[in-house]
Design a protein around this motif. Structure first.
Motif, PDB file in Angstrom:
ATOM      1  N   ALA A  17       0.754  -1.153  -0.034  1.00  0.00           N
ATOM      2  CA  ALA A  17       0.110  -0.074   0.049  1.00  0.00           C
ATOM      3  C   ALA A  17       1.009   1.129   0.170  1.00  0.00           C
ATOM      4  O   ALA A  17       0.600   2.319  -0.732  1.00  0.00           O
ATOM      5  CB  ALA A  17      -1.049  -0.041   1.348  1.00  0.00           C
ATOM      6  N   ALA A  18       1.803   1.180   0.808  1.00  0.00           N
ATOM      7  CA  ALA A  18       2.985   2.315   1.048  1.00  0.00           C
ATOM      8  C   ALA A  18       3.477   2.545  -0.679  1.00  0.00           C
ATOM      9  O   ALA A  18       3.566   3.652  -1.064  1.00  0.00           O
ATOM     10  CB  ALA A  18       4.150   2.281   1.786  1.00  0.00           C
ATOM     11  N   ALA A  19       3.886   1.380  -1.331  1.00  0.00           N
ATOM     12  CA  ALA A  19       4.397   1.569  -2.430  1.00  0.00           C
ATOM     13  C   ALA A  19       3.508   1.880  -3.701  1.00  0.00           C
ATOM     14  O   ALA A  19       3.759   2.938  -4.515  1.00  0.00           O
ATOM     15  CB  ALA A  19       4.827   0.076  -2.844  1.00  0.00           C
ATOM     16  N   ALA A  20       2.217   1.730  -3.480  1.00  0.00           N
ATOM     17  CA  ALA A  20       1.106   2.362  -4.538  1.00  0.00           C
ATOM     18  C   ALA A  20       1.184   3.685  -4.262  1.00  0.00           C
ATOM     19  O   ALA A  20       1.069   4.367  -5.315  1.00  0.00           O
ATOM     20  CB  ALA A  20       0.010   1.655  -4.288  1.00  0.00           C
ATOM     21  N   LEU A  21       1.062   4.189  -3.221  1.00  0.00           N
ATOM     22  CA  LEU A  21       0.870   5.631  -2.913  1.00  0.00           C
ATOM     23  C   LEU A  21       2.087   6.324  -3.473  1.00  0.00           C
ATOM     24  O   LEU A  21       1.956   7.335  -4.092  1.00  0.00           O
ATOM     25  CB  LEU A  21       0.552   5.984  -1.499  1.00  0.00           C
ATOM     26  N   PHE A  22       3.065   5.889  -3.157  1.00  0.00           N
ATOM     27  CA  PHE A  22       4.470   6.712  -3.594  1.00  0.00           C
ATOM     28  C   PHE A  22       4.678   6.393  -5.047  1.00  0.00           C
ATOM     29  O   PHE A  22       5.033   7.499  -5.591  1.00  0.00           O
ATOM     30  CB  PHE A  22       5.663   5.990  -2.861  1.00  0.00           C
ATOM     31  N   GLY A  23       4.434   5.536  -5.446  1.00  0.00           N
ATOM     32  CA  GLY A  23       4.668   4.955  -7.058  1.00  0.00           C
ATOM     33  C   GLY A  23       3.775   6.166  -7.872  1.00  0.00           C
ATOM     34  O   GLY A  23       4.431   6.349  -8.910  1.00  0.00           O
ATOM     35  N   VAL A  24       2.583   6.284  -7.873  1.00  0.00           N
ATOM     36  CA  VAL A  24       1.686   7.171  -8.309  1.00  0.00           C
ATOM     37  C   VAL A  24       2.203   8.438  -7.847  1.00  0.00           C
ATOM     38  O   VAL A  24       2.101   9.287  -8.930  1.00  0.00           O
ATOM     39  CB  VAL A  24       0.357   6.912  -8.112  1.00  0.00           C
ATOM     40  N   SER A  25       2.715   8.793  -6.957  1.00  0.00           N
ATOM     41  CA  SER A  25       3.007  10.453  -6.803  1.00  0.00           C
ATOM     42  C   SER A  25       4.348  10.721  -7.731  1.00  0.00           C
ATOM     43  O   SER A  25       4.272  12.031  -7.848  1.00  0.00           O
ATOM     44  CB  SER A  25       3.405  10.587  -5.292  1.00  0.00           C
ATOM     45  N   THR A  26       5.038   9.855  -7.832  1.00  0.00           N
ATOM     46  CA  THR A  26       6.323  10.025  -8.866  1.00  0.00           C
ATOM     47  C   THR A  26       5.933  10.914 -10.236  1.00  0.00           C
ATOM     48  O   THR A  26       6.467  12.018 -10.548  1.00  0.00           O
ATOM     49  CB  THR A  26       7.328   9.056  -8.989  1.00  0.00           C
ATOM     50  N   PRO A  27       5.064  10.026 -11.231  1.00  0.00           N
ATOM     51  CA  PRO A  27       4.793  10.941 -12.347  1.00  0.00           C
ATOM     52  C   PRO A  27       3.704  12.138 -11.881  1.00  0.00           C
ATOM     53  O   PRO A  27       3.862  12.870 -12.947  1.00  0.00           O
ATOM     54  CB  PRO A  27       4.067   9.573 -13.134  1.00  0.00           C
ATOM     55  N   ALA A  29       4.084  14.086  -9.888  1.00  0.00           N
ATOM     56  CA  ALA A  29       4.974  15.179  -9.454  1.00  0.00           C
ATOM     57  C   ALA A  29       5.539  15.798 -10.502  1.00  0.00           C
ATOM     58  O   ALA A  29       5.996  17.062 -10.714  1.00  0.00           O
ATOM     59  CB  ALA A  29       5.904  14.708  -8.321  1.00  0.00           C
ATOM     60  N   LYS A  30       5.682  15.039 -11.553  1.00  0.00           N
ATOM     61  CA  LYS A  30       6.348  15.215 -13.128  1.00  0.00           C
ATOM     62  C   LYS A  30       5.374  16.334 -13.748  1.00  0.00           C
ATOM     63  O   LYS A  30       5.862  17.291 -14.132  1.00  0.00           O
ATOM     64  CB  LYS A  30       6.582  14.155 -13.747  1.00  0.00           C
ATOM     65  N   LEU A  31       4.092  16.152 -13.375  1.00  0.00           N
ATOM     66  CA  LEU A  31       3.049  16.948 -14.107  1.00  0.00           C
ATOM     67  C   LEU A  31       3.061  18.589 -13.448  1.00  0.00           C
ATOM     68  O   LEU A  31       3.109  19.450 -13.972  1.00  0.00           O
ATOM     69  CB  LEU A  31       1.807  16.303 -13.777  1.00  0.00           C
ATOM     70  N   ALA A 222      -0.198  20.362  -4.824  1.00  0.00           N
ATOM     71  CA  ALA A 222       0.997  19.787  -4.290  1.00  0.00           C
ATOM     72  C   ALA A 222       0.959  19.353  -2.953  1.00  0.00           C
ATOM     73  O   ALA A 222       1.514  18.171  -2.377  1.00  0.00           O
ATOM     74  CB  ALA A 222       2.277  20.852  -4.409  1.00  0.00           C
ATOM     75  N   GLY A 223       0.339  20.063  -1.908  1.00  0.00           N
ATOM     76  CA  GLY A 223       0.118  19.364  -0.652  1.00  0.00           C
ATOM     77  C   GLY A 223      -0.634  18.192  -0.557  1.00  0.00           C
ATOM     78  O   GLY A 223      -0.317  17.310   0.285  1.00  0.00           O
ATOM     79  N   ALA A 224      -1.617  18.217  -1.212  1.00  0.00           N
ATOM     80  CA  ALA A 224      -2.551  17.020  -1.273  1.00  0.00           C
ATOM     81  C   ALA A 224      -1.767  15.758  -1.851  1.00  0.00           C
ATOM     82  O   ALA A 224      -1.623  14.601  -1.243  1.00  0.00           O
ATOM     83  CB  ALA A 224      -3.923  17.022  -2.191  1.00  0.00           C
ATOM     84  N   LEU A 225      -0.941  15.948  -2.855  1.00  0.00           N
ATOM     85  CA  LEU A 225      -0.232  14.918  -3.312  1.00  0.00           C
ATOM     86  C   LEU A 225       0.948  14.686  -2.481  1.00  0.00           C
ATOM     87  O   LEU A 225       1.290  13.408  -2.058  1.00  0.00           O
ATOM     88  CB  LEU A 225       0.692  15.419  -4.829  1.00  0.00           C
ATOM     89  N   GLY A 226       1.340  15.450  -1.496  1.00  0.00           N
ATOM     90  CA  GLY A 226       2.544  15.025  -0.570  1.00  0.00           C
ATOM     91  C   GLY A 226       1.885  14.526   0.585  1.00  0.00           C
ATOM     92  O   GLY A 226       2.409  13.525   1.042  1.00  0.00           O
ATOM     93  N   LEU A 227       0.750  14.942   1.087  1.00  0.00           N
ATOM     94  CA  LEU A 227       0.067  14.045   1.974  1.00  0.00           C
ATOM     95  C   LEU A 227      -0.163  12.600   1.624  1.00  0.00           C
ATOM     96  O   LEU A 227       0.090  11.821   2.569  1.00  0.00           O
ATOM     97  CB  LEU A 227      -1.264  14.958   2.305  1.00  0.00           C
ATOM     98  N   ALA A 228      -0.652  12.164   0.434  1.00  0.00           N
ATOM     99  CA  ALA A 228      -0.938  10.817   0.220  1.00  0.00           C
ATOM    100  C   ALA A 228       0.490  10.236  -0.299  1.00  0.00           C
ATOM    101  O   ALA A 228       0.661   9.069   0.352  1.00  0.00           O
ATOM    102  CB  ALA A 228      -1.797  10.763  -1.038  1.00  0.00           C
TER     103      ALA A 228
END
Length: 356
Positions: A17-27, A29-31, A222-228
């Motif tokens: 679950a931690a991996a899924a949240l962080f994995g989606v956040s990387t691309p 963040a690119k946006l 950005a804040g919401a993406l960082g929280l998740a």
């Protein structure tokens, strides 16, 4: 079902679950990099994580809802400071620089280097057991990372981008290892402190470099993406550390870049070459070798005193010096008497013994 299996399954699912949240956040963040400078984005991601979790902790206290977790203590501060410096300040800055000079899909797969470097540090420096399957898995992931780096040789920018991402992975590897000793404490506390301090430092550096805050809606995004992707993900990662230890939790967490790479291909319409797919296959093999490991031998538990959330399982057979209503799990300081037995296990809070 053996004594270790429920703890292992729980840790495995938490790490995924931690991996899924962080994995989606990387691309994702690119946006945001088009509207936010890299240094500022690094700060906002962690600030969103820390502030969001601080609000949650405040709400929990206002409603008198018990966390059920052991609070941080003075002896935890050196470990927490190391986690903030390497994982919250240096790591994000290097990642944002790398993302700005690298394809998002390639960057996502390069992040698998974190699990390798984490396992190496856990094995060599912190003396955590890593067997031959984990070693072979690490070699496969290293080979995949090398393929991704080779395809970028020839241009200074891409090479620096790839090196920056590997540097971020090394910072997070150090972070993972220094977080393990405090993983029995409240994960929301750990993640909120790390997010607030790291966010303030990164935002301060960005402002000093002439970068500016984005428009309000972009800032909230950005804040919401960082929280998740950073806050909740870190909480789940800390909980997984309790059950699996550092190297194995990071091995499962290394599935994050595969998910991130898939999202990047959809978002950016990238068309990676053959080396990308070969690297992905090697990394997938490495992850499979990690998750298919079985560790079982006779071992001794030394006497130990600590405080963490627990149930009265095979490793927690103790009396209480206070009135107890029988509810589990619960949190209180407790003592482990010496114990010798054999069952499948991992380097969790209670299995950090040396191997001959």
């Amino acid at each position: 079902m053996n004594a270790a299996q429920p703890s292992y399954t729980r840790g495995f699912l938490l790490a995924l679950a931690a991996a899924a949240l962080f994995g989606v956040s990387t691309p994702l963040a690119k946006l945001l990099l088009g509207a936010i400078a890299p240094g500022m984005l690094a700060g906002l991601l962690y600030a969103g994580s820390g502030c969001g979790l601080l609000l949650w902790i405040g709400f929990r206290r206002l409603t008198a809802a018990p966390s059920g977790e052991a609070p941080l203590t003075r002896r935890d501060l050196p470990w927490l400071a190391g986690a903030v410096l390497f994982g919250g300040v240096l790591g994000p800055l290097l990642l944002m620089f790398g993302l700005a000079h690298t394809l998002a899909s390639t960057a996502s797969l390069l992040l698998n280097m974190e699990s390798v470097l984490t396992a190496v540090l856990a094995w060599v420096v912190f003396r955590e057991n890593v067997d031959h399957r984990v070693l072979l898995g690490m070699l496969a992931i290293v080979a995949g990372g090398a393929l991704l780096s080779v395809q970028q040789f020839g241009l200074g920018g891409p090479i620096l981008g790839a090196l920056a991402i590997v540097g971020a992975c090394l910072c997070w590897a150090i972070d993972n290892n220094v977080t393990r000793p405090i993983s029995g404490s409240d994960p929301a506390q750990i993640a909120s402190i790390k997010g607030i301090v790291a966010g303030c430092v990164n935002i301060g550096i960005a402002l000093a470099a002439g970068q500016h805050f984005p428009a309000p809606l972009t800032l909230l995004a950005a804040g919401a993406l960082g929280l998740a992707g950073y806050g909740v993900s870190l909480m789940l990662f800390v909980l997984a550390l309790r059950s699996l230890g550092t190297a194995r939790t990071s091995a499962y967490f290394s599935t994050a870049p595969f998910l991130g790479a898939c999202v990047a291909l959809l978002l950016f319409d990238e068309h990676p070459g053959l080396s990308f797919w070969l690297a992905g296959a090697l990394m997938a093999l490495g992850v499979w070798l990690h998750v298919s490991e079985r560790h079982d031998h006779a071992h001794v538990h030394e006497a130990m005193n600590h405080n963490h959330r627990h149930r009265h399982d095979e490793h927690h057979q103790h009396d209480h010096d206070f009135p107890w209503d029988g509810k589990e799990p619960h949190t209180h300081p407790h003592t482990h008497e010496p114990l010798e037995h054999s069952h499948p296990h991992y380097p969790d809070l209670h299995h950090r013994h040396r191997h001959s």
